[in-house]
Design a protein around this motif. Structure first.
Motif, PDB file in Angstrom:
ATOM      1  N   GLY A 198     -40.971 -14.663  44.673  1.00  0.00           N
ATOM      2  CA  GLY A 198     -41.952 -15.349  45.286  1.00  0.00           C
ATOM      3  C   GLY A 198     -43.472 -15.490  44.203  1.00  0.00           C
ATOM      4  O   GLY A 198     -43.916 -15.836  43.813  1.00  0.00           O
ATOM      5  N   PHE A 199     -43.712 -13.668  44.610  1.00  0.00           N
ATOM      6  CA  PHE A 199     -45.176 -13.192  44.216  1.00  0.00           C
ATOM      7  C   PHE A 199     -44.393 -13.354  43.157  1.00  0.00           C
ATOM      8  O   PHE A 199     -46.271 -13.714  42.685  1.00  0.00           O
ATOM      9  CB  PHE A 199     -44.988 -12.059  44.104  1.00  0.00           C
ATOM     10  CG  PHE A 199     -44.517 -11.528  46.103  1.00  0.00           C
ATOM     11  CD1 PHE A 199     -46.162 -11.681  46.444  1.00  0.00           C
ATOM     12  CD2 PHE A 199     -43.709 -11.350  46.671  1.00  0.00           C
ATOM     13  CE1 PHE A 199     -46.478 -11.811  47.868  1.00  0.00           C
ATOM     14  CE2 PHE A 199     -44.193 -10.755  48.059  1.00  0.00           C
ATOM     15  CZ  PHE A 199     -45.403 -11.097  48.773  1.00  0.00           C
ATOM     16  N   VAL A 200     -44.098 -12.865  42.093  1.00  0.00           N
ATOM     17  CA  VAL A 200     -45.078 -13.711  40.897  1.00  0.00           C
ATOM     18  C   VAL A 200     -44.746 -15.125  40.061  1.00  0.00           C
ATOM     19  O   VAL A 200     -45.658 -15.263  40.154  1.00  0.00           O
ATOM     20  CB  VAL A 200     -43.348 -13.024  39.738  1.00  0.00           C
ATOM     21  CG1 VAL A 200     -43.541 -13.458  38.182  1.00  0.00           C
ATOM     22  CG2 VAL A 200     -42.781 -11.603  39.591  1.00  0.00           C
ATOM     23  N   ALA A 201     -44.426 -15.500  40.690  1.00  0.00           N
ATOM     24  CA  ALA A 201     -44.892 -17.738  40.322  1.00  0.00           C
ATOM     25  C   ALA A 201     -46.293 -17.620  41.392  1.00  0.00           C
ATOM     26  O   ALA A 201     -46.841 -18.953  41.314  1.00  0.00           O
ATOM     27  CB  ALA A 201     -43.065 -17.656  41.900  1.00  0.00           C
ATOM     28  N   GLN A 202     -46.754 -16.527  42.020  1.00  0.00           N
ATOM     29  CA  GLN A 202     -47.823 -16.644  42.877  1.00  0.00           C
ATOM     30  C   GLN A 202     -49.601 -16.621  41.553  1.00  0.00           C
ATOM     31  O   GLN A 202     -50.089 -16.891  41.115  1.00  0.00           O
ATOM     32  CB  GLN A 202     -48.585 -16.064  43.741  1.00  0.00           C
ATOM     33  CG  GLN A 202     -47.695 -17.580  44.928  1.00  0.00           C
ATOM     34  CD  GLN A 202     -47.635 -15.958  46.305  1.00  0.00           C
ATOM     35  OE1 GLN A 202     -48.994 -15.688  46.924  1.00  0.00           O
ATOM     36  NE2 GLN A 202     -46.881 -15.826  47.403  1.00  0.00           N
ATOM     37  N   ALA A 203     -48.759 -15.314  40.194  1.00  0.00           N
ATOM     38  CA  ALA A 203     -49.871 -14.611  39.818  1.00  0.00           C
ATOM     39  C   ALA A 203     -50.384 -16.096  38.797  1.00  0.00           C
ATOM     40  O   ALA A 203     -49.463 -16.283  37.897  1.00  0.00           O
ATOM     41  CB  ALA A 203     -48.783 -13.683  39.083  1.00  0.00           C
ATOM     42  N   ASP A 204     -51.650 -15.860  38.219  1.00  0.00           N
ATOM     43  CA  ASP A 204     -52.705 -16.100  36.891  1.00  0.00           C
ATOM     44  C   ASP A 204     -52.319 -15.503  36.846  1.00  0.00           C
ATOM     45  O   ASP A 204     -52.783 -15.785  35.445  1.00  0.00           O
ATOM     46  CB  ASP A 204     -54.058 -16.590  37.901  1.00  0.00           C
ATOM     47  CG  ASP A 204     -53.764 -17.529  39.313  1.00  0.00           C
ATOM     48  OD1 ASP A 204     -53.539 -18.625  39.403  1.00  0.00           O
ATOM     49  OD2 ASP A 204     -54.794 -17.211  39.985  1.00  0.00           O
ATOM     50  N   ILE A 205     -52.584 -13.723  37.420  1.00  0.00           N
ATOM     51  CA  ILE A 205     -51.943 -12.840  36.028  1.00  0.00           C
ATOM     52  C   ILE A 205     -51.312 -12.243  36.288  1.00  0.00           C
ATOM     53  O   ILE A 205     -51.583 -11.447  37.696  1.00  0.00           O
ATOM     54  CB  ILE A 205     -54.053 -12.332  35.891  1.00  0.00           C
ATOM     55  CG1 ILE A 205     -54.939 -12.770  35.238  1.00  0.00           C
ATOM     56  CG2 ILE A 205     -53.548 -10.972  35.043  1.00  0.00           C
ATOM     57  CD1 ILE A 205     -56.304 -12.403  35.797  1.00  0.00           C
ATOM     58  N   LEU A 206     -50.199 -11.948  35.540  1.00  0.00           N
ATOM     59  CA  LEU A 206     -48.807 -10.953  36.122  1.00  0.00           C
ATOM     60  C   LEU A 206     -49.237  -9.945  34.643  1.00  0.00           C
ATOM     61  O   LEU A 206     -48.964  -9.909  33.664  1.00  0.00           O
ATOM     62  CB  LEU A 206     -48.212 -11.624  35.183  1.00  0.00           C
ATOM     63  CG  LEU A 206     -46.654 -11.454  35.697  1.00  0.00           C
ATOM     64  CD1 LEU A 206     -46.396 -10.744  37.638  1.00  0.00           C
ATOM     65  CD2 LEU A 206     -45.366 -12.382  35.281  1.00  0.00           C
ATOM     66  N   VAL A 207     -49.384  -8.682  35.430  1.00  0.00           N
ATOM     67  CA  VAL A 207     -49.139  -7.386  34.896  1.00  0.00           C
ATOM     68  C   VAL A 207     -47.798  -6.883  35.068  1.00  0.00           C
ATOM     69  O   VAL A 207     -47.277  -6.066  36.604  1.00  0.00           O
ATOM     70  CB  VAL A 207     -50.517  -6.593  34.716  1.00  0.00           C
ATOM     71  CG1 VAL A 207     -50.269  -4.916  34.472  1.00  0.00           C
ATOM     72  CG2 VAL A 207     -51.838  -7.326  34.627  1.00  0.00           C
ATOM     73  N   VAL A 208     -47.087  -6.212  34.353  1.00  0.00           N
ATOM     74  CA  VAL A 208     -45.416  -5.639  35.090  1.00  0.00           C
ATOM     75  C   VAL A 208     -45.489  -4.127  34.405  1.00  0.00           C
ATOM     76  O   VAL A 208     -45.312  -3.920  32.870  1.00  0.00           O
ATOM     77  CB  VAL A 208     -44.004  -6.190  34.801  1.00  0.00           C
ATOM     78  CG1 VAL A 208     -42.950  -6.387  35.325  1.00  0.00           C
ATOM     79  CG2 VAL A 208     -44.624  -7.968  34.874  1.00  0.00           C
TER      80      VAL A 208
END
Ligand SMILES: Nc1nc2c(c(=O)[nH]1)N[C@@H](CN(C=O)c1ccc(C(=O)N[C@@H](CCC(=O)O)C(=O)O)cc1)CN2
Length: 284
Positions: A198-208
Motif C-alpha cells: 500500500g505504501f509502495v503504491a503511493q510512491a512517486d519516488i521509490l527507494v528500496v
C-alpha cells in the motif's frame, strides 16, 4: 509505460571525469593531490570487490590512494592507532573503513575516531548531525549518489511523495533525510510496516534498500514512478539482482536503476567526490 534506465555507470563515469579535471587544475595551481586512505579488515569477498573499485577510481582521477589490507584478527587498538596516524597525516584528506568489520571490532567507535573532516563516508556522528541540521558536512555516499541520479531524470524531486523502504544507519535513514531536505514528503517503511504494498503504491519516488531479492513486486509500483534499487544481492548462480522485480517494475515506472550498473557505481564516484570536497573545504 516502459521505464528509462537511470544509468549509474554513465553518470558515475561523467562525475569522475569532471573530478579528474578539477584535480589537474588544483595540482597545476600548486595545491595538494587529494589522498584517500582505504582500510580493509578481513577477507570478505564482496568487500574486496568494493575496495578494489574504490582504489581503481582513485587511480582514474589521479588521487593518491593509501591502502591498508589487514588481517581479520587485527586488534582494535591497532586500528585506533592507524586511524590516529591517518588523522594527522597531511597527505590524507579522506579515510574510509570498509564495512562490515569483523565482530570483535566496534564499528561505531572506530568510525567516530576518524576526524569528521576526513570522514568521506559521512558516517561519523558529527556528519550525520550536520545532515539532520542541514549544515555543512560530508554526506553519506549512497544517499548523496542517489540525489545525483535523481537530478538526471526529467522529473522534479521537490513536492513528490518519496517512499523509502529500509531504515539502516548508512543508507535508508540518511536517504529519507536527503529526500526530505530536497522537498519531498517522505515515508519510511521498515520491518514493522503493516501494508508495504500500500505504501509502495503511493510512491512517486521509490527507494528500496533492504537486501532481499524480489522484495518489491512490479505490480505494486505506481505508474510513472521513479524506482531506485539500492539492494545488491548475489544469487547462487553468481548473478547480481536488486530488491525490486526489475522487468515487472520497468513496465510501470518512468525511470529505474539497474543492478548492477546503478546505485553501486554512484556510491564509489560519490566517495571520490567527497574526498575532493574534503580537500577543498577543510585542508586548502
Ligand atoms: N565504508 C563503507 N562500507 C560500505 C559501504 C560504504 O558506502 N562505505 N557501502 C556498502 C558497499 N559499497 C561500498 O563500499 C559498495 C557496494 C556496491 C558497489 C558497486 O560498485 N556495485 C556494482 C557491482 C559490483 C559487483 O560486481 O559486486 C554495481 O552495483 O554495479 C560499490 C560499493 C557496504 N559497505
Amino acid at each position: 509505460m516502459t521505464a528509462r534506465i537511470l544509468d549509474g555507470k554513465r553518470i558515475a563515469d561523467e562525475l569522475l571525469e569532471r573530478i579528474k579535471g578539477r584535480v589537474s587544475v588544483r595540482v597545476a595551481a600548486g595545491k595538494s593531490q587529494p589522498g584517500l586512505a582505504v582500510v580493509l579488515v578481513g577477507a570478505d569477498p564482496a568487500s574486496a570487490v568494493y575496495v578494489k573499485n574504490k582504489r581503481k577510481a582513485c587511480k582514474e582521477v589521479a588521487f593518491r590512494s593509501f591502502d591498508y589490507d589487514l588481517p581479520a584478527e587485527t586488534p582494535e587498538a591497532d586500528l585506533y592507532a592507524l586511524i590516529d596516524r591517518l588523522n594527522s597525516d597531511a597527505r590524507v584528506h579522506g579515510i574510509l573503513v570498509q564495512l562490515p568489520l569483523p565482530p570483535h571490532i566496534d564499528a561505531t567507535a572506530l568510525i567516530n575516531r576518524i576526524d569528521p573532516r576526513k570522514d568521506v563516508d559521512g558516517f561519523h556522528a558529527a556528519n550525520v548531525g550536520s545532515l539532520v541540521l542541514r549544515q555543512r558536512g560530508l554526506r553519506p555516499c549512497t544517499p548523496k549518489g542517489v540525489m545525483t541520479l535523481l537530478a538526471h531524470t526529467d522529473r522534479p524531486v521537490r513536492g513528490q511523495h518519496a517512499v523509502i523502504v529500509g531504515v539502516s544507519n548508512h543508507v535508508g535513514r540518511p536517504m529519507a533525510l536527503e529526500l526530505l531536505l530536497a522537498g519531498c514528503t517522505t515515508t519510511s517503511c521498515h520491518k514493522f510496516t503493516r501494508d508495504l504494498p500500500g505504501f509502495v503504491a503511493q510512491a512517486d519516488i521509490l527507494v528500496v534498500a533492504v537486501g532481499r531479492p524480489g522484495l518489491v513486486k512490479g505490480e505494486w509500483i505506481k505508474p510513472g514512478a521513479i524506482v531506485i534499487d539500492i539492494g545488491i544481492n548475489r544469487l547462487d548462480d553468481g548473478s547480481l539482482v536488486g530488491d525490486v522485480e526489475f522487468d515487472a517494475a520497468a513496465a510501470r515506472a518512468s525511470w529505474i536503476t539497474p543492478v548492477p550498473g546503478g546505485v553501486g557505481r554512484m556510491t564509489v564516484a560519490t566517495l571520490i567526490e567527497n574526498t575532493l570536497e574534503a580537500a577543498e573545504t577543510f585542508f586548502d
